[in-house]
Design an enzyme around this catalytic site. Structure first.
Site, PDB file in Angstrom:
ATOM      1  N   GLN A 127       0.845  -1.211   0.000  1.00 48.49           N
ATOM      2  CA  GLN A 127       0.000   0.000   0.000  1.00 48.49           C
ATOM      3  C   GLN A 127       0.867   1.242   0.000  1.00 48.49           C
ATOM      4  OE1 GLN A 127      -0.401   1.899   3.284  1.00 48.49           O
ATOM      5  NE2 GLN A 127      -1.257   3.568   2.074  1.00 48.49           N
ATOM      6  N   TYR A 129       0.718   5.567   0.053  1.00 44.79           N
ATOM      7  CA  TYR A 129      -0.032   6.819   0.198  1.00 44.79           C
ATOM      8  C   TYR A 129       0.416   7.805  -0.873  1.00 44.79           C
ATOM      9  CZ  TYR A 129      -2.099   5.975   4.819  1.00 44.79           C
ATOM     10  OH  TYR A 129      -2.851   5.514   5.857  1.00 44.79           O
ATOM     11  N   ARG A 164      -8.191  12.539  15.309  1.00 48.26           N
ATOM     12  CA  ARG A 164      -8.519  11.396  16.183  1.00 48.26           C
ATOM     13  C   ARG A 164      -8.316  11.848  17.615  1.00 48.26           C
ATOM     14  NH1 ARG A 164      -5.142   7.894  12.269  1.00 48.26           N
ATOM     15  NH2 ARG A 164      -6.243   8.435  10.362  1.00 48.26           N
ATOM     16  N   LYS A 251      -7.848   2.683  -3.026  1.00 50.23           N
ATOM     17  CA  LYS A 251      -8.495   2.431  -1.730  1.00 50.23           C
ATOM     18  C   LYS A 251      -8.988   3.745  -1.127  1.00 50.23           C
ATOM     19  CE  LYS A 251      -7.430   0.458   2.851  1.00 50.23           C
ATOM     20  NZ  LYS A 251      -7.251   1.600   3.746  1.00 50.23           N
ATOM     21  N   HIS A 275     -11.796   4.280   5.527  1.00 50.20           N
ATOM     22  CA  HIS A 275     -10.586   4.175   6.345  1.00 50.20           C
ATOM     23  C   HIS A 275     -10.925   3.725   7.772  1.00 50.20           C
ATOM     24  CE1 HIS A 275      -6.295   5.473   5.614  1.00 50.20           C
ATOM     25  NE2 HIS A 275      -6.209   5.207   6.893  1.00 50.20           N
ATOM     26  N   ARG A 278     -11.775   6.530  10.322  1.00 51.18           N
ATOM     27  CA  ARG A 278     -10.657   7.284  10.902  1.00 51.18           C
ATOM     28  C   ARG A 278     -10.403   8.600  10.191  1.00 51.18           C
ATOM     29  NH1 ARG A 278      -7.600   3.814  13.999  1.00 51.18           N
ATOM     30  NH2 ARG A 278      -5.541   4.675  13.584  1.00 51.18           N
TER      31      ARG A 278
HETATM   32  C1  FNR Z   1      -5.454   1.868   9.229  1.00 54.76           C
HETATM   33  N1  FNR Z   1      -5.736   1.987   7.869  1.00 54.76           N
HETATM   34  C2  FNR Z   1      -4.710   2.250   6.990  1.00 54.76           C
HETATM   35  N2  FNR Z   1      -4.961   2.295   5.640  1.00 54.76           N
HETATM   36  C3  FNR Z   1      -3.959   2.492   4.760  1.00 54.76           C
HETATM   37  O1  FNR Z   1      -4.200   2.511   3.570  1.00 54.76           O
HETATM   38  N3  FNR Z   1      -2.671   2.650   5.218  1.00 54.76           N
HETATM   39  C4  FNR Z   1      -2.351   2.637   6.520  1.00 54.76           C
HETATM   40  O2  FNR Z   1      -1.181   2.778   6.898  1.00 54.76           O
HETATM   41  C5  FNR Z   1      -3.407   2.463   7.464  1.00 54.76           C
HETATM   42  N4  FNR Z   1      -3.155   2.480   8.805  1.00 54.76           N
HETATM   43  C6  FNR Z   1      -4.150   2.140   9.704  1.00 54.76           C
HETATM   44  C7  FNR Z   1      -3.853   2.033  11.057  1.00 54.76           C
HETATM   45  C8  FNR Z   1      -4.830   1.606  11.941  1.00 54.76           C
HETATM   46  C9  FNR Z   1      -4.474   1.448  13.384  1.00 54.76           C
HETATM   47  C10 FNR Z   1      -6.122   1.285  11.470  1.00 54.76           C
HETATM   48  C11 FNR Z   1      -7.187   0.767  12.412  1.00 54.76           C
HETATM   49  C12 FNR Z   1      -6.420   1.433  10.145  1.00 54.76           C
HETATM   50  C13 FNR Z   1      -7.081   1.673   7.357  1.00 54.76           C
HETATM   51  C14 FNR Z   1      -7.216   0.179   7.066  1.00 54.76           C
HETATM   52  O3  FNR Z   1      -6.464  -0.198   5.950  1.00 54.76           O
HETATM   53  C15 FNR Z   1      -8.671  -0.204   6.771  1.00 54.76           C
HETATM   54  O4  FNR Z   1      -9.191   0.617   5.760  1.00 54.76           O
HETATM   55  C16 FNR Z   1      -9.569  -0.108   7.992  1.00 54.76           C
HETATM   56  O5  FNR Z   1      -8.922  -0.599   9.149  1.00 54.76           O
HETATM   57  C17 FNR Z   1     -10.831  -0.905   7.747  1.00 54.76           C
HETATM   58  O6  FNR Z   1     -11.712  -0.795   8.794  1.00 54.76           O
HETATM   59  P1  FNR Z   1     -11.837  -1.881   9.975  1.00 54.76           P
HETATM   60  O7  FNR Z   1     -11.712  -3.251   9.349  1.00 54.76           O
HETATM   61  O8  FNR Z   1     -10.690  -1.586  10.883  1.00 54.76           O
HETATM   62  O9  FNR Z   1     -13.163  -1.574  10.532  1.00 54.76           O
END
Ligand code: FNR
Length: 381
Positions: A127, A129, A164, A251, A275, A278
């Site tokens: 992944q 960013y 957050r 994504k 996300h 978040r």
């Molecule tokens: C994330 N997510 C995330 N997405 C991404 O593209 N790169 C990242 O580095 C992160 N980091 C991250 C840290 C933490 C602690 C969380 C909880 C989430 C988002 C992640 O890929 C995903 O979209 C969500 O976690 C999906 O939701 P659920 O399954 O946690 O409800």
């Protein structure tokens, strides 16, 4: 603690982790309404029970981008996974590979690409960013390619970081954060021994590989905040599409118009995602956003969905709503924090077991049999 359901791992993780880490995973943006709705809206979807259809043995395998998955679940990219268990990215990747599903390494992982990719016998996903530092992006893509990554997940819902508020209360950020984290670590000795002492270096592995120097947790938030690029648009991504010859998944899509743009752009897939609640609190839950997106682009690219998937029934629901497969974030991180590689492997087994029961009782023998007809009709709700 006895683990019988996938959701038991949340409490197990809460006991094990210093609060600043537990709340970093568990929390969402602002008042966390979207976070709650993500979970509730999936849980509220009524499945349609069908009996005596002679389903027999259920087949959970599915094909995504020329890859066979033993169940339609992908581990989502989660930053700092190596802080939740010792060398956490490696442990999670191994568990995923052992259960025949892909693991996605985050840009901001603790373990670098070069540590995780050779530890598993199936290609991991990577992944990225959208960042200001295009040199970093190019370097990361080259490293990923060299490590055998074929599938790129490009996260577009973070042009700015969401607020957050829990992080300031928990000690992840805010006043005296460092000393508060230290005290919390000392009062959680299992974590302190396993991760704090034996899990070093606590680096942003991919970033320090590029910068040529160690980058600690303190750099993490600052580096991300400085590097997000709110001016980004589809045309800025073109060089990545041209550079990356494997599957490219966008994504962070929550709207059918954006999903159509992703098709026009030449994406191979999208992740319907907010996300995990978040980013922008108050946006639609994934469960509610998914049907319109599926209606707009189903069949033109692969549709993944995440945000709120907590168990095997939710996977069945998401696929019935139009997804080809799901990603799980928190669900696997809780299991990793509580039980390491074995915890994540067990979680995937629990998901598979729940899916088998749900598919048998909805009359679906294969993943492809799931669809709108697996759901109770509107007038019955
Ligand atoms: C994330 N997510 C995330 N997405 C991404 O593209 N790169 C990242 O580095 C992160 N980091 C991250 C840290 C933490 C602690 C969380 C909880 C989430 C988002 C992640 O890929 C995903 O979209 C969500 O976690 C999906 O939701 P659920 O399954 O946690 O409800």
């Amino acid at each position: 603690m006895i683990i019988s359901a996938p959701t038991d791992y949340r409490e197990a993780a809460r006991r094990r982790l210093p609060p600043f880490l537990f709340h970093y995973i568990d929390g969402g943006a602002y008042a966390e309404r979207t976070l709650r709705r993500n979970v509730e809206d999936f849980a509220d979807i009524a499945l349609r029970q069908r009996v005596l259809g002679g389903v027999g043995e259920v087949d959970l395998t599915t094909r995504l981008f020329d890859e066979t998955l033993n169940l339609p679940v992908v581990l989502a990219p989660v930053g700092l996974t190596g802080m939740y268990a010792r060398r956490g990215e490696v442990q999670a990747a191994r568990a995923a590979a052992s259960r025949g599903v892909p693991f996605t390494l985050s840009t901001v992982s603790v373990c670098p690409i070069s540590e995780v990719a050779p530890a598993i016998d199936r290609p991991m996903w990577f992944q990225l960013y959208v960042l200001r530092d295009r040199g970093f992006m190019k370097d990361a893509l080259e490293r990923a390619k060299a490590a055998g990554v074929r599938t790129l997940v490009f996260t577009v819902d973070m042009p700015v970081p969401g607020a957050r508020y829990r992080d300031a209360h928990s000690g992840m950020s805010g006043p005296n954060a460092e000393i508060r984290r230290m005290i919390q670590a000392m009062t959680h000795p299992l974590w302190a021994w396993d991760v704090g002492l034996r899990g070093t270096p606590h680096d942003l592995g991919n970033v320090s590989a590029y910068r040529g120097r160690a980058t600690g947790l303190a750099d993490y938030i600052g580096w991300l905040a400085d590097n997000f690029d709110p001016s980004i648009s589809w045309k800025d991504l073109q060089w990545i599409r041209d550079f990356w010859d494997g599957p490219m998944i966008i994504k962070g899509i929550l709207d059918p118009e954006d999903a159509r743009d992703a098709v026009r752009f030449g994406a191979d897939g999208v992740v319907v995602s907010n996300h995990g609640g978040r980013q922008l609190d108050g946006v639609l839950s994934s469960a509610r956003a998914l049907p319109a997106i599926a209606e707009a682009v189903k069949g033109e690219l692969t549709i993944l969905a995440d945000s709120g998937i907590r168990n095997g029934l939710d996977v069945v629901r998401a696929i019935a709503l139009g997804a080809d497969a799901v990603m799980i974030g928190r669900a696997f991180v809780y299991a990793l924090a509580a039980g390491g590689e074995a915890g994540v492997a067990n979680l995937l087994d629990l998901f598979a077991r729940e899916m088998r029961v749900a598919m048998t009782l909805t009359g679906a023998k294969r993943i492809a049999d799931l669809g709108p007809s697996s759901l109770a009709s509107e007038r019955q709700l």
